[in-house]
Design an enzyme around this catalytic site. Structure first.
Site, PDB file in Angstrom:
ATOM      1  N   HIS A  15     -69.442 -48.275 -73.546  1.00 44.74           N
ATOM      2  CA  HIS A  15     -68.169 -47.545 -73.571  1.00 44.74           C
ATOM      3  C   HIS A  15     -67.018 -48.459 -73.928  1.00 44.74           C
ATOM      4  CE1 HIS A  15     -68.151 -49.554 -69.685  1.00 44.74           C
ATOM      5  NE2 HIS A  15     -66.836 -49.508 -69.787  1.00 44.74           N
ATOM      6  N   THR A  65     -63.422 -48.981 -72.373  1.00 41.30           N
ATOM      7  CA  THR A  65     -62.548 -48.636 -71.247  1.00 41.30           C
ATOM      8  C   THR A  65     -61.124 -48.384 -71.749  1.00 41.30           C
ATOM      9  OG1 THR A  65     -63.827 -50.094 -69.793  1.00 41.30           O
ATOM     10  CG2 THR A  65     -61.644 -49.441 -69.013  1.00 41.30           C
ATOM     11  N   HIS A  96     -62.191 -52.528 -76.746  1.00 44.07           N
ATOM     12  CA  HIS A  96     -63.482 -53.139 -77.098  1.00 44.07           C
ATOM     13  C   HIS A  96     -64.617 -52.402 -76.396  1.00 44.07           C
ATOM     14  CE1 HIS A  96     -62.600 -54.696 -73.145  1.00 44.07           C
ATOM     15  NE2 HIS A  96     -63.911 -54.813 -72.994  1.00 44.07           N
ATOM     16  N   THR A 102     -67.995 -53.659 -74.384  1.00 43.72           N
ATOM     17  CA  THR A 102     -68.756 -54.797 -73.873  1.00 43.72           C
ATOM     18  C   THR A 102     -70.236 -54.577 -74.189  1.00 43.72           C
ATOM     19  OG1 THR A 102     -67.209 -55.231 -72.072  1.00 43.72           O
ATOM     20  CG2 THR A 102     -69.441 -56.070 -71.794  1.00 43.72           C
TER      21      THR A 102
HETATM   22  P1  A2P Z   1     -65.071 -53.767 -69.904  1.00 41.48           P
HETATM   23  O1  A2P Z   1     -64.155 -52.633 -70.216  1.00 41.48           O
HETATM   24  O2  A2P Z   1     -64.725 -54.992 -70.621  1.00 41.48           O
HETATM   25  O3  A2P Z   1     -66.508 -53.441 -70.134  1.00 41.48           O
HETATM   26  P2  A2P Z   1     -67.012 -53.334 -63.115  1.00 41.48           P
HETATM   27  O4  A2P Z   1     -68.449 -52.952 -63.337  1.00 41.48           O
HETATM   28  O5  A2P Z   1     -66.782 -54.801 -63.125  1.00 41.48           O
HETATM   29  O6  A2P Z   1     -66.417 -52.637 -61.943  1.00 41.48           O
HETATM   30  O7  A2P Z   1     -66.230 -52.778 -64.389  1.00 41.48           O
HETATM   31  C1  A2P Z   1     -66.359 -51.471 -64.808  1.00 41.48           C
HETATM   32  C2  A2P Z   1     -65.705 -51.326 -66.161  1.00 41.48           C
HETATM   33  O8  A2P Z   1     -64.292 -51.496 -66.070  1.00 41.48           O
HETATM   34  C3  A2P Z   1     -66.171 -52.329 -67.174  1.00 41.48           C
HETATM   35  O9  A2P Z   1     -66.303 -51.618 -68.359  1.00 41.48           O
HETATM   36  C4  A2P Z   1     -65.089 -53.375 -67.208  1.00 41.48           C
HETATM   37  O10 A2P Z   1     -64.882 -54.145 -68.341  1.00 41.48           O
HETATM   38  C5  A2P Z   1     -63.868 -52.583 -66.851  1.00 41.48           C
HETATM   39  N1  A2P Z   1     -62.951 -53.396 -66.049  1.00 41.48           N
HETATM   40  C6  A2P Z   1     -63.230 -54.014 -64.888  1.00 41.48           C
HETATM   41  N2  A2P Z   1     -62.131 -54.607 -64.381  1.00 41.48           N
HETATM   42  C7  A2P Z   1     -61.122 -54.374 -65.256  1.00 41.48           C
HETATM   43  C8  A2P Z   1     -59.745 -54.719 -65.310  1.00 41.48           C
HETATM   44  N3  A2P Z   1     -59.166 -55.446 -64.353  1.00 41.48           N
HETATM   45  N4  A2P Z   1     -59.026 -54.313 -66.377  1.00 41.48           N
HETATM   46  C9  A2P Z   1     -59.595 -53.602 -67.350  1.00 41.48           C
HETATM   47  N5  A2P Z   1     -60.887 -53.227 -67.357  1.00 41.48           N
HETATM   48  C10 A2P Z   1     -61.658 -53.605 -66.333  1.00 41.48           C
END
Ligand code: A2P
Length: 216
Positions: free
Chosen positions: A69, A71, A147, A149
């Site tokens: 996905h 975010t 982006h 991940t």
């Molecule tokens: P990303 O969007 O780069 O993939 P987690 O599993 O660590 O709780 O994170 C869930 C999702 O939210 C992941 O997709 C992660 O990164 C995103 N995410 C986690 N923390 C943040 C943050 N502080 N700011 C923005 N996106 C975040």
């Protein structure tokens, strides 16, 4: 009440359609396979291993779990700043449950993360939270961090992927184009130092995605 307190998701975002998810994973796997064989990569191997002599199997270096996905807003079940305001935005309500086409413009690899850069359209930018402008890089255009991940190194949290992308875009904004390494099938590959490799897609990849939220 308790229902209200638990009504916000872990995050909002665009979820890639299953067919294209596999295609993107395949593209990333091919890139890792190719990169690992390049002399230019071997020359900078210490970026990844810390010791120049050690071997690294890039194909096993990154791990990914959960749905692929992009975010838009990390809400942390309401604990993140601006979560409630975001969920109440008219554009969020309007787009919720609807498909869009994301444009993937580059793949990037760092010693920490593997990701795909998403170039947002004007319409998609309406779903980008305003508060991210207040982040550490106020000089970058809104949506720079967008982006997908595709993988993280051992012990690295996915939030790092967006930070790595911001670092790349900041370098590019400062006029650094990276050291061109080679033209690969999908486009030119460049090295930006400190283990940062960027494959710019000559033809951006269009990926159908559903705007929704994730509760974990
Ligand atoms: P990303 O969007 O780069 O993939 P987690 O599993 O660590 O709780 O994170 C869930 C999702 O939210 C992941 O997709 C992660 O990164 C995103 N995410 C986690 N923390 C943040 C943050 N502080 N700011 C923005 N996106 C975040």
């Amino acid at each position: 009440g308790p229902l209200e307190e638990t009504s916000l998701p872990l995050f909002f975002g665009w979820f890639l359609s299953p067919t294209f998810k596999d295609k993107l994973k395949g593209m990333a796997e091919d890139l890792l396979k190719t990169l690992g064989t390049l002399d230019a990569f071997k020359k900078h191997l210490a970026d990844f291993t810390g010791e120049a002599e050690k071997e690294v199997n890039l194909e096993q270096y990154f791990h990914q779990t959960g749905p692929l996905h992009c975010t838009t807003k990390f809400c942390d079940f309401g604990k993140a700043e601006g979560a409630k305001e975001y969920a109440e935005k008219p554009s969020v309500k309007e787009w919720y449950g609807r498909m869009t086409e994301l444009t993937l413009s580059a793949l990037f690899i760092t010693p920490r993360t593997l990701g795909a850069r998403v170039t947002l359209s004007q319409e998609q930018l309406e779903l980008w939270p305003d508060d991210t402008k207040a982040e550490s890089t106020p000089d970058l255009p809104a949506g720079s961090r967008a982006h997908v991940t595709l993988g993280c190194a051992e012990g690295v949290e996915p939030v790092q992927t967006g930070l790595d992308l911001l670092e790349i875009i900041q370098l590019q904004q400062q006029g650094q184009e990276g050291e061109k390494v080679q033209d690969l099938e999908l486009g030119p590959l460049a090295y930006y130092g400190k283990g940062i490799w960027v494959l710019s897609l000559s033809e951006p990849s269009l990926v159908p995605a559903l705007f929704s939220s994730y509760y974990g």
